[in-house]
Design a protein around this motif. Structure first.
Motif, mmCIF file in Angstrom:
data_model
loop_
_atom_site.group_PDB
_atom_site.id
_atom_site.type_symbol
_atom_site.label_atom_id
_atom_site.label_comp_id
_atom_site.label_asym_id
_atom_site.label_seq_id
_atom_site.Cartn_x
_atom_site.Cartn_y
_atom_site.Cartn_z
ATOM 1 N N ASN A 19 113.208 8.029 32.328
ATOM 2 C CA ASN A 19 112.699 8.116 30.967
ATOM 3 C C ASN A 19 111.256 8.627 31.027
ATOM 4 N N ARG A 20 111.049 9.846 30.557
ATOM 5 C CA ARG A 20 109.728 10.487 30.623
ATOM 6 C C ARG A 20 108.664 9.702 29.874
ATOM 7 N N ARG A 21 109.007 9.157 28.718
ATOM 8 C CA ARG A 21 108.025 8.405 27.937
ATOM 9 C C ARG A 21 107.599 7.125 28.647
ATOM 10 N N LEU A 22 108.556 6.422 29.227
ATOM 11 C CA LEU A 22 108.217 5.207 29.960
ATOM 12 C C LEU A 22 107.336 5.555 31.153
ATOM 13 N N TYR A 23 107.662 6.635 31.849
ATOM 14 C CA TYR A 23 106.857 7.080 32.996
ATOM 15 C C TYR A 23 105.412 7.324 32.560
ATOM 16 N N GLU A 24 105.224 8.063 31.460
ATOM 17 C CA GLU A 24 103.876 8.380 30.981
ATOM 18 C C GLU A 24 103.112 7.119 30.585
ATOM 19 N N ARG A 25 103.789 6.197 29.928
ATOM 20 C CA ARG A 25 103.136 4.957 29.514
ATOM 21 C C ARG A 25 102.721 4.132 30.727
ATOM 22 N N CYS A 26 103.602 4.040 31.708
ATOM 23 C CA CYS A 26 103.263 3.317 32.941
ATOM 24 C C CYS A 26 102.072 3.970 33.635
ATOM 25 N N LEU A 27 102.082 5.290 33.691
ATOM 26 C CA LEU A 27 100.987 6.012 34.328
ATOM 27 C C LEU A 27 99.665 5.734 33.619
ATOM 28 N N ALA A 28 99.676 5.757 32.302
ATOM 29 C CA ALA A 28 98.444 5.513 31.542
ATOM 30 C C ALA A 28 97.897 4.119 31.826
ATOM 31 N N VAL A 29 98.765 3.117 31.799
ATOM 32 C CA VAL A 29 98.320 1.741 32.059
ATOM 33 C C VAL A 29 97.828 1.617 33.495
#
Length: 105
Positions: A19-29
């Motif tokens: 899931n690209r969105r979950l990946y991006e959110r995890c990366l940001a945090v």
């Protein structure tokens, strides 16, 4: 070392999701936990710092589950299930000319 455990948890989620969105959110945090500013983390993933703050808050309250996208409601479809299935078949197996669209040639 709570922060190190959280970073490992986020890295694991990033490597196991498609899931690209979950990946991006995890990366940001993860970037914020590593010391980057919310603005820098947002720049990395193409979001503003307020959005990153929202991700961090959700993660702090609910862990990885807080970063998972909720189903978007949106407007209900105007097509019946039968019409939608027919449309899928038309798009997948017919050329535009076969269904009545004129060629530009």
């Amino acid at each position: 070392m709570e922060t190190e455990r959280q970073i490992r948890e986020l890295e694991k989620a990033m490597t196991t999701t498609d899931n690209r969105r979950l990946y991006e959110r995890c990366l940001a945090v993860k970037l914020v936990l590593e010391g980057r500013t919310r603005k820098e983390a947002g720049h990395t993933i193409g979001r503003d710092e307020h959005t990153v703050s929202h991700y961090v808050k959700n993660y702090c309250h609910n862990g990885i589950q807080g970063l998972v996208s909720k189903k978007q409601s949106g407007r209900p479809s105007r097509l019946t299930d039968e019409q939608e299935a027919e449309l899928v078949q038309i798009v997948a197996y017919h050329t535009p000319e076969e269904v009545g669209f004129k060629s530009r040639a």
